[in-house]
Design a protein around this motif. Sequence first.
Motif, PDB file in Angstrom:
ATOM      1  N   ALA A 152      -5.449   1.012   7.380  1.00  0.00           N
ATOM      2  CA  ALA A 152      -5.957   1.064   6.008  1.00  0.00           C
ATOM      3  C   ALA A 152      -5.187   0.104   5.110  1.00  0.00           C
ATOM      4  O   ALA A 152      -5.770  -0.587   4.259  1.00  0.00           O
ATOM      5  N   ALA A 153      -3.863   0.033   5.306  1.00  0.00           N
ATOM      6  CA  ALA A 153      -3.050  -0.876   4.498  1.00  0.00           C
ATOM      7  C   ALA A 153      -3.411  -2.329   4.783  1.00  0.00           C
ATOM      8  O   ALA A 153      -3.500  -3.154   3.862  1.00  0.00           O
ATOM      9  N   LEU A 154      -3.648  -2.648   6.054  1.00  0.00           N
ATOM     10  CA  LEU A 154      -4.026  -4.016   6.415  1.00  0.00           C
ATOM     11  C   LEU A 154      -5.372  -4.395   5.805  1.00  0.00           C
ATOM     12  O   LEU A 154      -5.576  -5.526   5.371  1.00  0.00           O
ATOM     13  N   ARG A 155      -6.278  -3.436   5.794  1.00  0.00           N
ATOM     14  CA  ARG A 155      -7.621  -3.692   5.269  1.00  0.00           C
ATOM     15  C   ARG A 155      -7.694  -3.530   3.754  1.00  0.00           C
ATOM     16  O   ARG A 155      -8.722  -3.815   3.153  1.00  0.00           O
ATOM     17  N   GLU A 156      -6.598  -3.004   3.184  1.00  0.00           N
ATOM     18  CA  GLU A 156      -6.563  -2.707   1.752  1.00  0.00           C
ATOM     19  C   GLU A 156      -7.712  -1.780   1.376  1.00  0.00           C
ATOM     20  O   GLU A 156      -8.434  -1.989   0.399  1.00  0.00           O
ATOM     21  N   GLU A 157      -7.863  -0.728   2.201  1.00  0.00           N
ATOM     22  CA  GLU A 157      -8.922   0.245   1.990  1.00  0.00           C
ATOM     23  C   GLU A 157      -8.327   1.628   1.767  1.00  0.00           C
ATOM     24  O   GLU A 157      -7.277   1.961   2.312  1.00  0.00           O
TER      25      GLU A 157
END
Length: 223
Positions: A152-157
């Motif tokens: 989620a952090a990588l995708r900024e979601e």
Amino acid sequence: MIAILDIDGTLVDSNYQHALAWFRALRDHGVIAPIWKLHRAIGMGGDQLVTHVVGEEVEKRLGDAVRESQGEHYATMIDEVQPLEGSRELVLALKGAGHTIVMASSAKPEEVDHYLDLLAARTLADAWTGAGDVEQTKPEPDLVLAALEKAAALREEDGDLAGEAVMIGDSVWDVEAAARAKVTTYAVLTGGFSEAELTEAGAEKVFGSVQELVDRLSETDLC
């Protein structure tokens, strides 16, 4: 999709070395455990395994010392560990398909680093977790949830990404951890558990090996 990959027993052939290291560690402290029983517990984190195999009394009295000894014994064998056939091909296929790849393992951080180099996957994996990232390891869902958080952090979601994720593992402990996190699991037989056991634990599909999974990737949600 988010591909959450177990390492020990799934991508690298390390389960028997781990079982022997646990046997020797327990023996160092005067406890003899059947190796077959230790082997069937591989996939659990060390915080769970001692109680599961030899009981709560031994865990309370010797748990930390046994875990330290296990790490020392395994360190003498880690150079014997080899990638399982198809492991790197799987990572490459998942990367090529545009999936977010998170390596989720109960292994110690230095062991995860060793495996990433062994698989030449350090630049292919988007993130990885280890036992040090969570309070409880498999079969508790913490590692799978930590993998989802990293994705989620990588995708900024924000929000629940469990429905967009698939776990690939080799043990019933992988399957149970993923199920508790509401993540689908594809399992392989390289951990020594039967197809029936993995299916009963909740695996969506079971493949004979990582190579078979690669060959049949079109039958999954990861193609």
